[in-house]
Design a protein around this motif. Structure first.
Motif, mmCIF file in Angstrom:
data_model
loop_
_atom_site.group_PDB
_atom_site.id
_atom_site.type_symbol
_atom_site.label_atom_id
_atom_site.label_comp_id
_atom_site.label_asym_id
_atom_site.label_seq_id
_atom_site.Cartn_x
_atom_site.Cartn_y
_atom_site.Cartn_z
ATOM 1 N N SER A 1 0.840 -1.214 0.000
ATOM 2 C CA SER A 1 0.000 0.000 0.000
ATOM 3 C C SER A 1 0.870 1.257 0.000
ATOM 4 C CB SER A 1 -0.961 0.040 1.195
ATOM 5 O OG SER A 1 -1.671 -1.207 1.260
ATOM 6 N N ASN A 2 0.302 2.354 -0.453
ATOM 7 C CA ASN A 2 0.979 3.647 -0.403
ATOM 8 C C ASN A 2 -0.047 4.765 -0.377
ATOM 9 O OD1 ASN A 2 0.668 3.609 -3.485
ATOM 10 N ND2 ASN A 2 2.228 2.006 -3.160
ATOM 11 N N GLU B 1 5.202 3.111 -6.576
ATOM 12 C CA GLU B 1 4.025 3.418 -7.405
ATOM 13 C C GLU B 1 3.707 4.913 -7.405
ATOM 14 O OE1 GLU B 1 1.425 0.524 -5.611
ATOM 15 O OE2 GLU B 1 2.518 -1.107 -6.570
ATOM 16 N N HIS C 1 -3.918 3.994 -1.732
ATOM 17 C CA HIS C 1 -3.787 2.702 -2.410
ATOM 18 C C HIS C 1 -3.652 1.620 -1.361
ATOM 19 C CE1 HIS C 1 -2.274 -0.633 -4.715
ATOM 20 N NE2 HIS C 1 -1.055 -0.541 -4.206
ATOM 21 N N HIS D 1 -4.263 -2.889 -0.369
ATOM 22 C CA HIS D 1 -4.159 -4.263 -0.872
ATOM 23 C C HIS D 1 -5.020 -5.196 -0.029
ATOM 24 C CE1 HIS D 1 -0.128 -4.623 -3.227
ATOM 25 N NE2 HIS D 1 -0.338 -3.331 -3.102
ATOM 26 N N HIS E 1 -3.669 -7.165 -7.462
ATOM 27 C CA HIS E 1 -2.826 -6.183 -6.778
ATOM 28 C C HIS E 1 -3.608 -5.400 -5.717
ATOM 29 C CE1 HIS E 1 0.400 -2.816 -7.465
ATOM 30 N NE2 HIS E 1 -0.080 -2.791 -6.240
HETATM 31 ZN ZN LIG Z 1 0.574 -1.802 -4.451
#
Ligand SMILES: [Zn+2]
Ligand SMILES: CSC[C@@H](O)[C@@H](O)C(=O)COP(=O)(O)O
Length: 215
Positions: free
Chosen positions: A39-40, A86, A105, A107, A181
């Motif tokens: 994640s970001n 990303e 973002h 997951h 993803h």
């Molecule tokens: Zn990712």
């Protein structure tokens, strides 16, 4: 590694953004949506810069020092740290929509399974759910909400191009899945981005349940 800020960005502004990102990430990690450092998260700082998570950090344990500055092309500014792998997917959103200030973002298991299940259709078609109204601009459960599913690739320019193609087609875009993803979504502020993420997590879970029940 220390973050040196451009003269135009007050430290208080950067710290405010960094703290907001770290707090949101810790809370989303509590839901189990950020396994194994995945994640970001980012926030716009000004027209030319965003604050984003440093690559590879445990998103459940973030503090101010785990956030760094990038320009709107994803290049590190004032630090040797490596931004999220990303980052270009975040800066793409900020470049395209100047009024968007937060990109998230994650997951989660639900997002991951849904992305695999709906990849062959290239889209998750949400219709008939009251919670669609949590998405900006949707005022009724009768509206159609399409969440595209893009093929995964480790080559960011390819992912950016897929997202660009969808945007250029003129279709609305509030979020997208990447196959196998996770999900990307965004908002004008943290509250809106979190609302989008939580609503989509719930709606994807409902779609998976319907499939399981063959309903
Ligand atoms: Zn990712
Ligand atoms: C730990 S695997 C997940 C990563 O490959 C990536 O998809 C991710 O979400 C986190 O990457 P990061 O570079 O920490 O922002």
């Amino acid at each position: 590694m220390s973050q040196i800020l451009p003269a135009s960005i007050p430290a208080t502004l950067f710290h405010e953004r960094a703290d907001a990102i770290a707090e949101a990430a810790r809370e989303l990690a509590q839901h189990g949506w950020t396994p194994a450092t995945s994640s970001n998260f980012s926030m716009r700082v000004d027209a030319d810069h965003a604050a984003i998570t440093i690559s590879g950090r445990d998103k459940g344990k973030l503090g101010r020092d785990d956030i760094m500055l990038v320009d709107m092309h994803g290049k590190a500014v004032g630090t040797e740290s490596r931004p999220s792998a990303e980052t270009e997917l975040h800066t793409q959103v900020y470049r395209h929509w100047p009024d968007i200030n937060v990109v998230l973002h994650t997951h989660s298991r639900t997002q991951s399974v849904a992305s695999r299940l709906f990849a062959k259709d290239g889209v998750v078609k949400l219709e008939g759910w009251e919670l669609q109204k949590a998405i900006r601009g949707h005022t009724t459960h009768e509206s159609a909400l399409d969440i595209p599913v893009f093929p995964n690739t480790q080559h960011m320019p390819e992912l950016v191009a897929q997202v660009d193609a969808w945007i250029e087609s003129g279709k609305p875009l509030h979020a997208y899945l990447i196959n196998g993803h996770g999900i990307y979504t965004w908002g004008h502020d943290m509250a809106e981005a979190r609302r989008h993420l939580e609503a989509l997590e719930f709606l994807l879970g409902c779609e998976l349940d319907l499939r399981r029940l063959n309903a």
